[in-house]
Design an enzyme around this catalytic site. Sequence first.
Site, mmCIF file in Angstrom:
data_model
loop_
_atom_site.group_PDB
_atom_site.id
_atom_site.type_symbol
_atom_site.label_atom_id
_atom_site.label_comp_id
_atom_site.label_asym_id
_atom_site.label_seq_id
_atom_site.Cartn_x
_atom_site.Cartn_y
_atom_site.Cartn_z
ATOM 1 N N ASP A 94 1.024 -1.171 -0.149
ATOM 2 C CA ASP A 94 -0.039 0.067 -0.119
ATOM 3 C C ASP A 94 0.787 1.286 -0.031
ATOM 4 O OD1 ASP A 94 -2.221 1.667 0.190
ATOM 5 O OD2 ASP A 94 -3.005 0.650 1.917
ATOM 6 N N ASN B 235 -1.349 5.030 5.147
ATOM 7 C CA ASN B 235 -1.747 4.488 6.116
ATOM 8 C C ASN B 235 -1.239 5.188 7.551
ATOM 9 O OD1 ASN B 235 -1.982 2.201 4.295
ATOM 10 N ND2 ASN B 235 -3.392 1.755 6.002
ATOM 11 N N CYS C 43 -3.645 5.697 -2.286
ATOM 12 C CA CYS C 43 -4.329 4.948 -3.381
ATOM 13 C C CYS C 43 -4.131 5.366 -4.548
ATOM 14 C CB CYS C 43 -5.679 4.307 -2.800
ATOM 15 S SG CYS C 43 -6.486 3.212 -3.905
HETATM 16 C C1 LIG Z 1 -8.263 -5.653 -10.969
HETATM 17 C C2 LIG Z 1 -7.877 -5.599 -12.544
HETATM 18 C C3 LIG Z 1 -6.611 -6.441 -12.749
HETATM 19 C C4 LIG Z 1 -9.029 -5.923 -13.499
HETATM 20 O O1 LIG Z 1 -8.908 -5.298 -14.612
HETATM 21 P P1 LIG Z 1 -10.056 -5.374 -15.895
HETATM 22 O O2 LIG Z 1 -9.290 -4.469 -16.797
HETATM 23 O O3 LIG Z 1 -11.097 -5.441 -15.415
HETATM 24 O O4 LIG Z 1 -9.455 -6.927 -16.291
HETATM 25 P P2 LIG Z 1 -9.515 -7.562 -17.791
HETATM 26 O O5 LIG Z 1 -10.050 -9.038 -17.054
HETATM 27 O O6 LIG Z 1 -10.653 -6.961 -18.420
HETATM 28 O O7 LIG Z 1 -8.380 -7.589 -18.276
HETATM 29 C C5 LIG Z 1 -7.550 -6.546 -18.927
HETATM 30 C C6 LIG Z 1 -6.085 -6.544 -18.697
HETATM 31 O O8 LIG Z 1 -5.619 -6.735 -17.672
HETATM 32 C C7 LIG Z 1 -5.040 -7.934 -17.355
HETATM 33 N N1 LIG Z 1 -5.140 -8.430 -16.108
HETATM 34 C C8 LIG Z 1 -6.515 -8.908 -15.488
HETATM 35 N N2 LIG Z 1 -6.140 -9.156 -14.311
HETATM 36 C C9 LIG Z 1 -4.718 -9.166 -14.154
HETATM 37 C C10 LIG Z 1 -3.900 -9.399 -12.952
HETATM 38 N N3 LIG Z 1 -4.532 -9.996 -11.786
HETATM 39 N N4 LIG Z 1 -2.604 -9.345 -13.086
HETATM 40 C C11 LIG Z 1 -2.308 -8.935 -14.266
HETATM 41 N N5 LIG Z 1 -2.812 -8.505 -15.274
HETATM 42 C C12 LIG Z 1 -4.116 -8.528 -15.396
HETATM 43 C C13 LIG Z 1 -5.528 -8.898 -18.506
HETATM 44 O O9 LIG Z 1 -4.743 -9.791 -18.774
HETATM 45 C C14 LIG Z 1 -5.865 -7.873 -19.585
HETATM 46 O O10 LIG Z 1 -4.576 -7.527 -20.278
HETATM 47 P P3 LIG Z 1 -4.176 -7.024 -21.804
HETATM 48 O O11 LIG Z 1 -4.889 -8.176 -22.463
HETATM 49 O O12 LIG Z 1 -5.062 -5.517 -21.934
HETATM 50 O O13 LIG Z 1 -2.977 -7.000 -22.014
HETATM 51 C C15 LIG Z 1 -7.504 -3.911 -12.655
HETATM 52 O O14 LIG Z 1 -8.596 -3.108 -12.407
HETATM 53 C C16 LIG Z 1 -6.437 -3.770 -11.700
HETATM 54 O O15 LIG Z 1 -5.260 -4.181 -11.781
HETATM 55 N N6 LIG Z 1 -6.527 -2.774 -10.979
HETATM 56 C C17 LIG Z 1 -5.665 -2.092 -9.828
HETATM 57 C C18 LIG Z 1 -6.223 -2.300 -8.384
HETATM 58 C C19 LIG Z 1 -5.390 -1.889 -7.381
HETATM 59 O O16 LIG Z 1 -4.360 -2.356 -7.234
HETATM 60 N N7 LIG Z 1 -5.400 -0.921 -6.640
HETATM 61 C C20 LIG Z 1 -4.667 -0.568 -5.377
HETATM 62 C C21 LIG Z 1 -4.952 -1.543 -4.460
HETATM 63 S S1 LIG Z 1 -6.553 -1.318 -3.505
HETATM 64 C C22 LIG Z 1 -6.151 -0.540 -2.183
HETATM 65 O O17 LIG Z 1 -5.000 0.196 -2.263
HETATM 66 C C23 LIG Z 1 -7.089 -0.350 -1.102
HETATM 67 C C24 LIG Z 1 -6.584 -1.239 0.016
HETATM 68 C C25 LIG Z 1 -6.726 -2.721 0.044
HETATM 69 O O18 LIG Z 1 -5.519 -0.817 0.556
HETATM 70 C C26 LIG Z 1 -7.674 -0.712 1.229
HETATM 71 C C27 LIG Z 1 -7.955 0.648 1.434
HETATM 72 O O19 LIG Z 1 -7.412 1.370 2.001
HETATM 73 O O20 LIG Z 1 -9.365 1.059 0.864
#
Ligand SMILES: CC(C)(COP(=O)([O-])OP(=O)([O-])OC[C@H]1O[C@@H](n2cnc3c(N)ncnc32)[C@H](O)[C@@H]1OP(=O)([O-])[O-])[C@@H](O)C(=O)NCCC(=O)NCCSC(=O)C[C@@](C)(O)CC(=O)[O-]
Length: 305
Positions: free
Chosen positions: A19, A252, A243
Amino acid sequence: MSTASYPSRVKLVDVGPRDGLQNEKSPVPAAVKIALVHRLQDAGLREVEVTSFVSPKWVPQMADNAEVMAGIQRKPGVRYSVLTPNLKGFEAALASRPDEVVVFGAASEAFSQKNINCGIAESIERFAPVTEAARAAGIYVRGAISCAVGCPYEGEVAPERVAYVAQLMKQIGVQHVGVADTIGVGTPRKVQRAIEAALQHYALDDVSGHFHDTYGQALANTLAALELGVWQFDTSVAGLGGCPYAKGATGNVATEDVVYMLHGMGIETGINLDKLIDAGVYISDFLGRKTQSRAATAILNKRGG
Ligand SMILES: CC(C)(COP(=O)([O-])OP(=O)([O-])OC[C@H]1O[C@@H](n2cnc3c(N)ncnc32)[C@H](O)[C@@H]1OP(=O)([O-])[O-])[C@@H](O)C(=O)NCCC(=O)NCCSC(=O)C[C@@](C)(O)CC(=O)[O-]
């Protein structure tokens, strides 16, 4: 006179490497991330959230996930967790042998869309096979409920929304939920209501707090959660973080500040504050900025003279 009774021991999960660093614009080399994890475990952290298996197009800083996991010299008794938002992420993470995976949903539809590109209902459909596969492989599954008190897009979030997501996570077998104040807008009573909502579906031992410090409320919110008996918290060394999908949100609550408070209250953490401060100095120096921890700043000033 206070009538609150607090847990005698608290577990902190340092989420700094994940994070804390995910939002850094300049690349942080894998070797630095690995060294940070080593310093945290040497300081006594028993759980570190190391990285996330998400799209490198969305979060480029975490693209070295497998390299970082492979480079860690694991210490017995320490758990290493990673974020896996979908089956693709889980399958990629599996080779890294995480002890725990985190599926991350939100109490706000809009944030869910921005963060993981799908609404709440669809997110649960994506988490279900991850949870099933992880549990079949003996990997513990934690769920994060973002925007549990407020959302950058929808404003205030009602506790019922947290209860709703907690219930959905429970139904698919997620073993633990973290109540996350993603943008740090929560104040103690609101945070307590959000935690109580999660407690409608999860036991006290299976609920943790994850508080960002954007409005300077995170330590107060931690105390408010402790008052409810919550004994597990995500914190970030040096207060690193933010984020990518919550503009302006800061890191955090600093692990050092929470450790200072807990030790002052006679609550055990197993963490050596001096070594933890050194870990914070290491990463802050690398990033070329000062620690966000008030306790670390005070202690470093004292050390300096
Ligand atoms: C969730 C997805 C992957 C959905 O992403 P999407 O676009 O809906 O996925 P998709 O299935 O349509 O695929 C699109 C592309 O992403 C690839 N893909 C699909 N899945 C993966 C994967 N797992 N790893 C690597 N690649 C992936 C997939 O292969 C494809 O690649 P392309 O054909 O375009 O080259 C995307 O929206 C994403 O990566 N989002 C980022 C989310 C993130 O990391 N956010 C920050 C963390 S959360 C946070 O900080 C909050 C927390 C937890 O700390 C608590 C709080 O404080 O609130």
